[in-house]
Design an enzyme around this catalytic site. Sequence first.
Site, PDB file in Angstrom:
ATOM      1  N   ASN A  11      48.691  24.243 -22.291  1.00  0.00           N
ATOM      2  CA  ASN A  11      48.051  24.588 -21.014  1.00  0.00           C
ATOM      3  C   ASN A  11      48.762  23.807 -19.914  1.00  0.00           C
ATOM      4  OD1 ASN A  11      46.406  25.088 -18.863  1.00  0.00           O
ATOM      5  ND2 ASN A  11      44.641  23.927 -19.646  1.00  0.00           N
ATOM      6  N   LYS A  13      48.341  24.140 -16.847  1.00  0.00           N
ATOM      7  CA  LYS A  13      47.430  23.994 -15.695  1.00  0.00           C
ATOM      8  C   LYS A  13      48.169  24.366 -14.400  1.00  0.00           C
ATOM      9  CE  LYS A  13      45.217  20.284 -18.197  1.00  0.00           C
ATOM     10  NZ  LYS A  13      44.037  19.464 -18.209  1.00  0.00           N
ATOM     11  N   HIS A  96      37.737  27.264 -19.376  1.00  0.00           N
ATOM     12  CA  HIS A  96      38.221  25.877 -19.420  1.00  0.00           C
ATOM     13  C   HIS A  96      37.268  24.998 -18.615  1.00  0.00           C
ATOM     14  CE1 HIS A  96      40.731  22.328 -18.863  1.00  0.00           C
ATOM     15  NE2 HIS A  96      41.404  22.741 -19.917  1.00  0.00           N
ATOM     16  N   GLU A  98      37.710  22.669 -16.611  1.00  0.00           N
ATOM     17  CA  GLU A  98      38.061  22.454 -15.198  1.00  0.00           C
ATOM     18  C   GLU A  98      37.557  23.612 -14.348  1.00  0.00           C
ATOM     19  OE1 GLU A  98      42.199  21.717 -15.927  1.00  0.00           O
ATOM     20  OE2 GLU A  98      41.702  19.777 -16.803  1.00  0.00           O
ATOM     21  N   GLU A 168      36.772  21.108 -26.634  1.00  0.00           N
ATOM     22  CA  GLU A 168      37.401  20.146 -25.737  1.00  0.00           C
ATOM     23  C   GLU A 168      36.329  19.254 -25.109  1.00  0.00           C
ATOM     24  OE1 GLU A 168      41.533  21.542 -24.366  1.00  0.00           O
ATOM     25  OE2 GLU A 168      40.084  22.323 -22.938  1.00  0.00           O
ATOM     26  N   GLY A 174      42.741  14.839 -20.397  1.00  0.00           N
ATOM     27  CA  GLY A 174      43.589  14.136 -19.437  1.00  0.00           C
ATOM     28  C   GLY A 174      43.420  12.630 -19.427  1.00  0.00           C
ATOM     29  N   SER A 215      43.709  15.224 -24.950  1.00  0.00           N
ATOM     30  CA  SER A 215      44.637  14.100 -25.118  1.00  0.00           C
ATOM     31  C   SER A 215      45.351  14.104 -26.478  1.00  0.00           C
ATOM     32  CB  SER A 215      43.912  12.776 -24.866  1.00  0.00           C
ATOM     33  OG  SER A 215      43.472  12.723 -23.522  1.00  0.00           O
TER      34      SER A 215
HETATM   35  C1  PEP Z   1      43.387  20.728 -21.528  1.00  0.00           C
HETATM   36  O1  PEP Z   1      43.413  20.679 -20.317  1.00  0.00           O
HETATM   37  O2  PEP Z   1      43.031  21.758 -22.103  1.00  0.00           O
HETATM   38  C2  PEP Z   1      43.790  19.542 -22.287  1.00  0.00           C
HETATM   39  C3  PEP Z   1      43.562  19.511 -23.557  1.00  0.00           C
HETATM   40  O3  PEP Z   1      44.398  18.548 -21.560  1.00  0.00           O
HETATM   41  P1  PEP Z   1      44.973  17.143 -22.131  1.00  0.00           P
HETATM   42  O4  PEP Z   1      45.755  17.448 -23.372  1.00  0.00           O
HETATM   43  O5  PEP Z   1      45.821  16.616 -21.017  1.00  0.00           O
HETATM   44  O6  PEP Z   1      43.794  16.276 -22.424  1.00  0.00           O
END
Ligand code: PEP
Length: 252
Positions: A11, A13, A96, A98, A168, A174, A215
Amino acid sequence: MTKETKIVIANWKMKLGLPESLDLAKDLRAQKLRGDVEVTVCPSFVGLSEIGALLNKTKIKLGAQDCFWERQGAFTGEVSATYLREVGCSYVIVGHSERRQYLNETDEMVHKKIKMALAAGLTPIVCVGETFQQRQEGSQDYILINQTTKALEGIDVGLDQQVIIAYEPRWVIGSGRAIDPSQAELAHQIIRQSLFDIFPSSLINNNFSIIYGGSVDGNNVSHFTSLDNTAGVLVGNASLDAKEFVKIIQNV
Ligand code: PEP
């Protein structure tokens, strides 16, 4: 894709402009990737066509970060699932955290987007996960059951269609610190269990995959992909660096 195939989804983003996105796609194109891992990159909408063309002769699949819930019409600024299919997408991320947080995306919107994605021939990557506060309060199981059920109850999943659910935990995204894999395993069990209230077990076994996101990096990825109920990973930050992303694919 067989059940043994692991899934790795990037992703990107809104973190890259077009030149950087193309460079990253070119870097990935130059790699010899494992054949038993299904790799997908999800750039911004505007880069999809060009990046799709770049990756055309590779095994890397294309995904979008969102789609709209109507097929067509006066919805300025939105992008339909059919359009995404036409530019070469196989996958679309839906719900997602976000988007849930900053754009007030609700479970109902997520539900409608999944429906439209499937109708257009896309595989939805449905994101679910609790906030830190919800975890502190001990309501994470309820949140996961609720989000999964509201997203998927009443959706017709054909025998030739796939649905990916990405667990998630929002507070981990992040942060650079993934959760303990045993906690991911518990969450995946809860998600899987709630699917049994909605769909027949044969459909769950053959057409649904649960992946972990939050992460993930090249060092910790195997701690997640070796779990029983985990078919792969959704990767944000670590997917922006070709070397680290390839390490993830190698170590999956
Ligand atoms: C995400 O935004 O779906 C995600 C998993 O981000 P990160 O790997 O940076 O935590």
